[in-house]
Enzyme design. Structure first.
Site, PDB file in Angstrom:
ATOM      1  N   ARG A   7      -7.422  -9.584  15.324  1.00  0.00           N
ATOM      2  CA  ARG A   7      -7.013  -8.462  14.489  1.00  0.00           C
ATOM      3  C   ARG A   7      -7.370  -8.766  13.038  1.00  0.00           C
ATOM      4  O   ARG A   7      -6.904  -9.771  12.472  1.00  0.00           O
ATOM      5  CB  ARG A   7      -5.512  -8.206  14.615  1.00  0.00           C
ATOM      6  N   GLU A   8      -8.208  -7.921  12.445  1.00  0.00           N
ATOM      7  CA  GLU A   8      -8.561  -8.049  11.029  1.00  0.00           C
ATOM      8  C   GLU A   8      -7.476  -7.376  10.193  1.00  0.00           C
ATOM      9  O   GLU A   8      -7.133  -6.218  10.441  1.00  0.00           O
ATOM     10  CB  GLU A   8      -9.918  -7.418  10.766  1.00  0.00           C
TER      11      GLU A   8
ATOM     12  N   ARG B 189     -13.047   7.135  -7.337  1.00  0.00           N
ATOM     13  CA  ARG B 189     -12.744   6.163  -6.281  1.00  0.00           C
ATOM     14  C   ARG B 189     -14.057   5.738  -5.651  1.00  0.00           C
ATOM     15  O   ARG B 189     -14.690   6.510  -4.925  1.00  0.00           O
ATOM     16  CB  ARG B 189     -11.808   6.779  -5.248  1.00  0.00           C
TER      17      ARG B 189
ATOM     18  N   GLU C  43      -0.631   5.985 -17.494  1.00  0.00           N
ATOM     19  CA  GLU C  43      -1.680   6.868 -17.002  1.00  0.00           C
ATOM     20  C   GLU C  43      -1.618   8.276 -17.591  1.00  0.00           C
ATOM     21  O   GLU C  43      -2.665   8.887 -17.820  1.00  0.00           O
ATOM     22  CB  GLU C  43      -1.635   6.929 -15.471  1.00  0.00           C
TER      23      GLU C  43
ATOM     24  N   PRO D 174      -1.994   1.498   8.709  1.00  0.00           N
ATOM     25  CA  PRO D 174      -1.390   0.312   9.329  1.00  0.00           C
ATOM     26  C   PRO D 174      -2.201  -0.299  10.461  1.00  0.00           C
ATOM     27  O   PRO D 174      -1.835  -1.356  10.965  1.00  0.00           O
ATOM     28  CB  PRO D 174      -0.038   0.832   9.829  1.00  0.00           C
TER      29      PRO D 174
ATOM     30  N   GLU E  33      -0.827  -2.491   3.340  1.00  0.00           N
ATOM     31  CA  GLU E  33      -0.531  -1.724   2.132  1.00  0.00           C
ATOM     32  C   GLU E  33       0.480  -0.612   2.418  1.00  0.00           C
ATOM     33  O   GLU E  33       0.299   0.194   3.332  1.00  0.00           O
ATOM     34  CB  GLU E  33      -1.792  -1.096   1.551  1.00  0.00           C
TER      35      GLU E  33
END
Length: 213
Positions: free
Chosen positions: A45-46, A72, A105, A123, A128
């Site tokens: 699993r990475e 982005r 910002e 996930p 994150e």
């Protein structure tokens, strides 16, 4: 029985048999875990480790939300997003990080803070998680621009209903922004309640931050 309650059935423990670091960078790390599977074998699993982040639905007295237009690079274009930033300041609480990012910002401070949602961004491969806040009672403060990316930001206020419509039309695709806007609309319309600003953040990532300490 709630979704979080145990059914009582025995469940497999996906234990990590071994782990290998592939890359450790400034914002993320990539490791490969060998995980014990139910059939008796293992699978690789990475996992991308991340610091975690916060985002803010800043809603003014007229019911308008401030969005930012930010480049982005992975998508190769600018996206409409919520003011947001990394949990990269040590022991800083999530709400304190959100206050800081809102000022940096878009030059705003808020008197009222509520936790809306916690978003596990993807996930299947990363830990994150982004906590999204609702901020009200806004006042203008001086911006403290921290870098080239923030200097390039465009900030614009949209009626909350228009921002939700943008999300539903595919014009806003940032995950925490979509979730936060929909949650904010539900709270503002009285269909849901937010959590306290200091509500427990059970899924806040810790592994990458521990590498830096």
């Amino acid at each position: 029985m709630t979704a979080q309650e145990d059914t009582g059935s025995p469940r497999h423990a996906f234990d990590t048999v071994s782990s290998e670091d592939v890359h450790v960078g400034r914002v993320v790390a990539l490791r490969v875990d060998e995980v014990a599977m139910p059939g008796g074998g293992t699978a690789r699993r990475e996992v991308v480790e991340h610091l975690g982040a916060v985002a803010v639905v800043a809603l003014d007295d007229d019911g308008a939300v401030t969005l930012i237009h930010q480049y982005r690079h992975p998508l190769g274009r600018r996206l409409w997003e919520l003011p947001a930033g990394l949990l990269d300041a040590g022991d800083e609480t999530p709400v304190a990080a959100a206050r800081r990012e809102l000022a940096e910002e878009v030059g705003l401070a808020a008197a009222e803070w509520v936790t809306l949602v916690d978003v596990a961004v993807s996930p299947g491969f990363t830990d994150e998680v982004v906590r999204v806040f609702l901020a009200r009672g806004l006042t203008v403060v001086d911006r403290d621009v921290q870098g080239e990316e923030e200097a390039d930001l465009e900030a614009k206020a949209f009626p909350l209903a228009d921002a939700v419509a943008m999300a539903l039309a595919g014009e806003i695709v940032n995950g925490p922004a979509v979730a936060g806007l929909l949650a904010a609309q539900a709270v503002v319309e009285g269909r849901a309640e937010g959590r306290p600003a200091d509500a427990p953040f059970h899924d806040r990532p810790t592994r990458f931050a521990a590498r830096q300490s």
